[in-house]
Design a protein around this motif. Structure first.
Motif, PDB file in Angstrom:
ATOM      1  N   GLN A  40       0.805  -1.265   0.022  1.00 61.37           N
ATOM      2  CA  GLN A  40       0.002  -0.072   0.037  1.00 61.37           C
ATOM      3  C   GLN A  40       1.031   1.215   0.002  1.00 61.37           C
ATOM      4  OE1 GLN A  40      -2.849  -0.300   3.373  1.00 61.37           O
ATOM      5  NE2 GLN A  40      -3.214  -2.404   2.898  1.00 61.37           N
ATOM      6  N   HIS A  41       0.863   2.141  -1.085  1.00 57.83           N
ATOM      7  CA  HIS A  41       1.224   3.331  -1.286  1.00 57.83           C
ATOM      8  C   HIS A  41       0.508   4.052  -2.034  1.00 57.83           C
ATOM      9  CE1 HIS A  41       4.000   6.429  -2.420  1.00 57.83           C
ATOM     10  NE2 HIS A  41       3.722   6.111  -3.525  1.00 57.83           N
ATOM     11  N   HIS A  42       0.353   3.748  -3.240  1.00 59.42           N
ATOM     12  CA  HIS A  42      -0.138   4.606  -4.279  1.00 59.42           C
ATOM     13  C   HIS A  42      -1.647   5.218  -3.930  1.00 59.42           C
ATOM     14  CE1 HIS A  42       2.923   3.597  -7.121  1.00 59.42           C
ATOM     15  NE2 HIS A  42       2.851   2.229  -6.734  1.00 59.42           N
ATOM     16  N   LYS A  43      -1.901   6.034  -4.685  1.00 61.99           N
ATOM     17  CA  LYS A  43      -3.254   6.886  -4.639  1.00 61.99           C
ATOM     18  C   LYS A  43      -4.174   6.881  -5.621  1.00 61.99           C
ATOM     19  CE  LYS A  43      -0.942  10.501  -1.850  1.00 61.99           C
ATOM     20  NZ  LYS A  43       0.425   9.868  -1.748  1.00 61.99           N
ATOM     21  N   SER A  44      -3.810   5.801  -6.325  1.00 60.70           N
ATOM     22  CA  SER A  44      -4.850   5.452  -7.761  1.00 60.70           C
ATOM     23  C   SER A  44      -4.338   4.169  -8.251  1.00 60.70           C
ATOM     24  CB  SER A  44      -4.538   6.435  -8.824  1.00 60.70           C
ATOM     25  OG  SER A  44      -5.745   6.405  -9.873  1.00 60.70           O
ATOM     26  N   THR A  45      -4.971   4.065  -9.395  1.00 55.33           N
ATOM     27  CA  THR A  45      -4.746   2.440  -9.946  1.00 55.33           C
ATOM     28  C   THR A  45      -3.578   2.038 -10.050  1.00 55.33           C
ATOM     29  OG1 THR A  45      -7.233   2.781 -10.811  1.00 55.33           O
ATOM     30  CG2 THR A  45      -5.820   0.888 -11.675  1.00 55.33           C
ATOM     31  N   VAL A  46      -3.257   0.751  -9.837  1.00 56.25           N
ATOM     32  CA  VAL A  46      -1.814   0.168 -10.160  1.00 56.25           C
ATOM     33  C   VAL A  46      -1.974  -0.595 -11.270  1.00 56.25           C
ATOM     34  CG1 VAL A  46       0.049  -1.366  -9.302  1.00 56.25           C
ATOM     35  CG2 VAL A  46      -0.986   0.220  -7.744  1.00 56.25           C
ATOM     36  N   ARG A  47      -1.690  -0.157 -12.467  1.00 54.22           N
ATOM     37  CA  ARG A  47      -2.013  -0.961 -13.658  1.00 54.22           C
ATOM     38  C   ARG A  47      -1.030  -2.078 -13.773  1.00 54.22           C
ATOM     39  NH1 ARG A  47      -1.210  -1.373 -19.419  1.00 54.22           N
ATOM     40  NH2 ARG A  47      -3.011  -1.518 -20.509  1.00 54.22           N
TER      41      ARG A  47
END
Length: 381
Positions: free
Chosen positions: A331-338
């Motif tokens: 967990q880190h990103h603020k949007s979709t991890v593609r």
């Protein structure tokens, strides 16, 4: 012992762009890393030189976004695709760091279309070099698989492979004879390239997903592969279970749903395909808005014990291949991890997101991963 080497420490920033990251992949030997962004940029990083940008490519004639990239087996050339029938090829090993089409370098355009008027009648979602580097294989929005002969510099084959978008193509093993494809018609198909000319019929079909296939990754043994589906599942397949033919099954769907802007219906989450040929199913991540990718973990460092995937909920999920248990959530990103990529030899995983961040996760060596001097550490959410 293998379970101790999950790359969950971090993350540390590799790069930060103002546009969405769509593609991110290590080279086969792990020395290079390629990231493609919606804002026309493709960056090639030298992993062994402190993640220094070795090549900064400004994509030519980009439509919507960089949909896929592929490095040649010798790592001398990179091809990139977008929502256009023209795939471009760039010299990775040239002296130029900044690669601007027709300014500093040529970005040779390989036209997969038979149209002579230059119209953009379809786009390419997936492109791969053949194992000998002589051909490109692509899946497209006109339901077809294409083969481009690089030595002859021409399109050599087109197969109407599915009844909807072909979102993903993948070689089964190093021989290059077998190919897997996945489509929005919910089907995975197996193709024998030695029999391509036989009226374009697949060697077999595998059904089990209730929604479209976003990505396929091969185990590398010519037998097993995994697929990510818009039905919010990853499925594991054994091609020995494939059928000679199958049609898309939609008998259970009594709801309207578009994955590009709607959440997956609650009533659909426990539905099962009546003729599911898969041998395992993995749940927990979410597949929405874009063609999210999934992979087997590397042979060398994990024995392919795990499956990992990006997710719409901004996380990276790692599953145990055998038990199906979720063993980690990054967990880190603020949007979709593609897209995300596990280094072929080191316990290191890189994730890229629509928030523009490309970050790396590592197994904690001596209690702390090493932070490259030129990169800024970022806090975990």
């Amino acid at each position: 012992m293998l379970s101790r080497y999950l790359p969950v420490k971090g993350p540390w920033l590799v790069d930060q762009m103002s546009t969405r990251a769509y593609v991110s992949q290590f080279s086969a030997d792990g020395s290079l890393f390629v990231a493609g962004f919606q804002g026309s940029y493709i960056r090639i990083y030298n992993v062994e030189d402190g993640w220094k940008v070795q090549k900064n490519i400004l994509a030519k004639s980009l439509r919507w976004t960089v949909t896929d990239t592929s490095l040649s087996p010798d790592q001398r050339h990179l091809v990139y695709a977008s929502m256009s029938p023209v795939v471009h090829i760039v010299d990775v090993g040239s002296a130029e760091t900044e690669s601007l089409a027709n300014v500093t370098e040529l970005h040779d355009g390989l036209d997969f279309s038979s149209s002579s008027d230059g119209s953009y009648s379809f786009g390419i979602f997936s492109v791969k070099f053949s194992t000998d580097g002589r051909e490109l294989v692509a899946g497209s929005s006109d339901d077809s698989i294409y083969v481009y002969d690089l030595e002859q510099n021409k399109l050599s084959l087109k197969i109407l492979a599915h009844t909807s978008d072909v979102n993903t193509v993948c070689f089964a093993d190093e021989s290059g004879h077998l190919l897997f494809s996945g489509s929005d018609d919910n089907l995975c198909k197996v193709w024998d390239r030695r029999c391509f000319i036989a009226k374009g019929k697949p060697a077999g079909v595998l059904s089990g997903h209730l929604e479209g296939i976003t990505f396929i990754d091969s185990h590398g043994d010519g037998r097993y592969f995994i697929s990510n589906g818009k039905d919010q599942t990853i499925k594991l397949w054994d091609i020995r279970k494939m059928a000679p033919n199958a049609t898309s099954y939609s008998g259970l769907r009594n709801y309207e749903w578009d994955y590009r802007w709607m959440d997956y219906p609650y009533e659909a989450r426990d539905l099962k395909h009546p003729s599911d040929q898969s041998i395992a199913t993995y749940k927990g991540h979410s597949v929405l808005r874009t063609l999210i990718r999934c992979y087997f973990s590397p042979v060398y460092s994990t024995g392919q014990k795990y499956i990992y995937t990006g997710s719409h909920d901004s996380c990276v999920y790692i599953y145990d291949l055998v038990t199906g248990e979720q063993v980690a959530s990054l967990q880190h990103h603020k949007s979709t991890v593609r897209d995300c990529s596990w280094h072929p030899y080191y316990p290191m995983l890189v994730s890229s997101s629509w928030d523009g961040d490309v970050v790396k996760w590592e197994f904690p060596c001596n209690g702390e991963a090493q932070v490259p001097a030129t990169k800024k550490r970022i806090r975990r959410q």
